[in-house]
Design an enzyme around this catalytic site. Sequence first.
Site, PDB file in Angstrom:
ATOM      1  N   GLU A 165      -5.541  -8.762   1.077  1.00  0.00           N
ATOM      2  CA  GLU A 165      -6.143  -8.272   2.350  1.00  0.00           C
ATOM      3  C   GLU A 165      -7.632  -7.870   2.120  1.00  0.00           C
ATOM      4  O   GLU A 165      -8.112  -7.492   0.933  1.00  0.00           O
ATOM      5  CB  GLU A 165      -5.667  -6.828   2.857  1.00  0.00           C
ATOM      6  N   GLU A 224       0.803  -1.260  -0.028  1.00  0.00           N
ATOM      7  CA  GLU A 224       0.274  -0.066  -0.073  1.00  0.00           C
ATOM      8  C   GLU A 224       0.979   1.270  -0.005  1.00  0.00           C
ATOM      9  O   GLU A 224       0.573   1.916   1.049  1.00  0.00           O
ATOM     10  CB  GLU A 224      -0.860   0.083   1.281  1.00  0.00           C
TER      11      GLU A 224
HETATM   12  C1  BGP Z   1      -4.492  -1.980   5.492  1.00  0.00           C
HETATM   13  C2  BGP Z   1      -3.081  -2.335   6.172  1.00  0.00           C
HETATM   14  C3  BGP Z   1      -3.147  -3.275   7.362  1.00  0.00           C
HETATM   15  C4  BGP Z   1      -4.261  -3.162   8.289  1.00  0.00           C
HETATM   16  C5  BGP Z   1      -5.797  -2.938   7.275  1.00  0.00           C
HETATM   17  C6  BGP Z   1      -6.638  -2.455   8.352  1.00  0.00           C
HETATM   18  O1  BGP Z   1      -4.471  -0.700   4.969  1.00  0.00           O
HETATM   19  O2  BGP Z   1      -2.466  -2.794   5.015  1.00  0.00           O
HETATM   20  O3  BGP Z   1      -1.895  -3.403   7.859  1.00  0.00           O
HETATM   21  O4  BGP Z   1      -4.053  -2.169   9.184  1.00  0.00           O
HETATM   22  O5  BGP Z   1      -5.563  -1.712   6.444  1.00  0.00           O
HETATM   23  O6  BGP Z   1      -6.711  -1.143   8.791  1.00  0.00           O
HETATM   24  P1  BGP Z   1      -7.130  -0.626  10.174  1.00  0.00           P
HETATM   25  O7  BGP Z   1      -6.263  -1.316  11.297  1.00  0.00           O
HETATM   26  O8  BGP Z   1      -6.697   0.663  10.002  1.00  0.00           O
HETATM   27  O9  BGP Z   1      -8.785  -0.897  10.361  1.00  0.00           O
END
Ligand code: BGP
Length: 467
Positions: free
Chosen positions: A372, A163
């Site tokens: 993800e 990202e």
């Molecule tokens: C993505 C990241 C992850 C994770 C996820 C959820 O952007 O790659 O590492 O954190 O988001 O985000 P959050 O924990 O802010 O809800």
Amino acid sequence: MKFPKDFFLGAASAAYQVEGAWNEDGKGISNWDLFTKIPGKTFEGTNGDVAVDHYHRYKEDIKLMAEMGLDSYRFSVSWARIIPDGDGEVNKKGIEFYNNLINECLKYGIVPFVTLYHWDMPNVLEEKGGWTNKHTVDAFVKYAKTCFEAFGDRVKHWITFNETIVFCQKGYLTGSHPPGIINDVKKYFEATHNVFTAHAKSVLEYKKLRQFGEIGITHVFSPAFSVDDNKENVAAAYHANQYEIAWYYDPILKGTYPKYVLDQLKENNWTPAWTEEELNILREAAPKNDFIGLNYYQPQRVIKNTVDAEEHAKAHCDGAPGNASFDGAYRTVSMKDKVYTKWGWEIAPDALVEGLRLLKSEYGDIKLYITENGLGDADPIIEDEVMDVPRIKFIETHLKAVKKAISEGINLKGYYAWSVIDLLSWLNGYKKQYGFIYVDHKNNLERKKKLSFYWYKKVIEERGENI
Ligand code: BGP
């Protein structure tokens, strides 16, 4: 329909969010180790010093993953564990830890899918300008090569960066991630270009080693859709996709930058200081990418922005709609007929399929993984059981969308739920949970299987036939 045998049903994590052991066994200090200690930066001052102690409990955790039947585990390597000061000596203990982790996965037949950069950078490099300093590019390539050489006999799936849009936007525009700089547009674009160059150089290095695995990058996949047919809103959505998709995907897959953005950067004096050599490297590496990883949580619903420019600096940093873009051209909004999570993120499996169609029409048949996708929730505990039914529904509807996309001929080869275990949410502490495995922070970080754990296990056993 069943998911094909070579389709990975997996789950993911990232080093800073799970490992802990922040200053053990020779690990260097990372930018995140320090950033989370600045008052007011994270929810209730939470940090990854201990996280969920995966560093010490990886055997227990991987055993649970094996019990769930995961085909593959996506995790990241902490750069500061491998090369504590960014580009100096290699830390043997760091290599040893990841060797153990990888071997433990392989012991159970779990395929390791390794991310090299999931946001934590040796702080020595951050201090010297981080991604705005071209020296970081060379340091990263050296680090990547060190990992390929140490682990490449067993790791055959590599993601360079996770990202880029998030760590560059939050690092240089909203200031909510390290290095915490606000509204420096020039630095923002400079950083993205340096990351793309580091990616391209690492791809070329990897191919030179002839290890016969695959390498790619993971991007946010948050396609923008206009809220209606109004011409100005449609143009705003086009603008959003040029800046948030084309700017990120074009240099990787086409080896060039999108003209629409380039023209505007020139007008505003925001063009990165690139060299001909760097642009050639992007072109050379583009056809050598084996796949793109997509992190899909939600689409963006977009309108033309009419709010004062001052508002841009106040952008929310939590991913929920309501932001104006940095250039004031568009704004994301929530819509009455859509469904949202407790943190205000839209739940939209259909938009995933629609987005994948657009991606295919623009970039062709490149192999894709969903690296993800998941639901951030505050899970209910009923009679001592973690009853995360909304998570099951979320993942089920998204897996259905994945099936639909595959049946339409989209080249999707895997799905990684975020996250395998409850972990540190960068800015939301431990309250926002994503995992199949619950971690009891009041009871010595004890692990407990959630309802979704049993559900996902069954899905994997049946290869998703009943979804
Ligand atoms: C993505 C990241 C992850 C994770 C996820 C959820 O952007 O790659 O590492 O954190 O988001 O985000 P959050 O924990 O802010 O809800």
